[in-house]
Design a protein around this motif. Structure first.
Motif, PDB file in Angstrom:
ATOM      1  N   SER A 113       0.836  -1.194   0.000  1.00 27.43           N
ATOM      2  CA  SER A 113       0.000   0.000   0.000  1.00 27.43           C
ATOM      3  C   SER A 113       0.873   1.247   0.000  1.00 27.43           C
ATOM      4  N   GLY A 114       0.478   2.243  -0.790  1.00 23.44           N
ATOM      5  CA  GLY A 114       1.229   3.490  -0.865  1.00 23.44           C
ATOM      6  C   GLY A 114       2.535   3.377  -1.619  1.00 23.44           C
ATOM      7  N   ASP A 120      -3.638   3.377  -4.660  1.00 22.21           N
ATOM      8  CA  ASP A 120      -3.017   4.318  -3.727  1.00 22.21           C
ATOM      9  C   ASP A 120      -1.522   4.455  -3.994  1.00 22.21           C
ATOM     10  N   SER A 121      -1.094   4.061  -5.179  1.00 16.83           N
ATOM     11  CA  SER A 121       0.322   4.152  -5.539  1.00 16.83           C
ATOM     12  C   SER A 121       0.633   5.514  -6.162  1.00 16.83           C
ATOM     13  N   ARG A 152      -0.658  11.894  -8.209  1.00 10.80           N
ATOM     14  CA  ARG A 152      -0.163  10.514  -8.121  1.00 10.80           C
ATOM     15  C   ARG A 152       0.812  10.202  -9.251  1.00 10.80           C
TER      16      ARG A 152
END
Length: 236
Positions: free
Chosen positions: A47-48, A71-72, A97
């Motif tokens: 995640s992230g 969520d990247s 993003r």
């Protein structure tokens, strides 16, 4: 033709093709969407995640990554300012993003990255040593357990088999309604601009440099998906 001259020719070509590159790639390259699908299926990130797309072109692969990992953050690097502009338009809906860097492969932005990906780009590096050095840069930019996957134009183990693959690619182009003149022009372009390396050599380089779980997971004619992982606990 010297390396700098060849790179300038490549830059001019891609500057002119930027707006239609995503369509041209599907005509030029055998099973393009299948290759992209295989590459993306191999990427595992937390995640992230931070992801780097080397030689991003018009942003097709980055778009898939941003959709697959919601969520990247993806950083896109390309030599061509027109390609970067095309990618910015394609990825506008993702806002911050997606970030963009205009430059050569050697000018990789600072990591660490959870994954580095690339399509039809690193074969433009002029020598085997330049490719090995770039693979070392990529490994050094990865988080522990991070991965590097690319879809690339590769050579076979022998010159004879590589030439057979070039002939098979020409036959495939004819099935896409390329004229004989266009096929000849594309083959000349490849000969002038591209510096692919044997797949078996590249897999060995990745292993020797310290990548783990090195593998080729897909191949058709002269294109392949291959890569590996940085040492450490894998993301999956």
């Amino acid at each position: 033709m010297g390396t700098d001259d060849r790179i300038q020719v490549i830059e001019r070509v891609f500057q002119g093709e930027a707006d239609e590159w995503h369509q041209l790639a599907r005509r030029y390259q055998t099973r393009y969407d299948e290759m992209l699908g295989e590459l993306v299926s191999r990427v595992r990130v937390p995640s992230g995640a931070r992801i780097l797309d080397l030689g991003c072109g018009s942003g097709v692969l980055a778009e898939i990554m941003l959709e697959r990992f919601p969520d990247s953050q993806v950083t896109l690097l390309d030599l061509s300012s027109n390609m970067i502009a095309a990618a910015e338009r394609r990825l506008e809906r993702f806002g911050s993003r997606a970030s963009f860097v205009e430059g050569r492969f050697e000018d990789m932005p600072e990591g660490p990255f959870d994954a580095v990906v690339s399509t039809l780009a690193l074969h433009h590096l002029g020598t085997d040593e330049e490719k090995r050095t770039q693979y070392a840069r990529i490994l050094g930019s990865l988080t522990p357990g991070g991965s590097f996957w690319q879809g690339e134009y590769v050579l076979s183990s022998s010159p004879e088999d590589s030439e057979l693959n070039e002939d098979a690619w020409a036959d495939w182009l004819r099935t896409k309604d390329f004229s004989e003149e266009e096929v000849l022009q594309l083959r000349e372009r490849v000969g002038h601009n591209d510096r692919p390396a044997p797949l078996v050599d590249q897999l060995r380089w990745l292993d020797e440099l310290g990548f783990t779980r090195v593998d080729c997971t897909w191949r058709y004619i002269k294109f392949a998906v291959f890569g590996g992982h940085a040492p450490g606990r894998p993301n999956s």
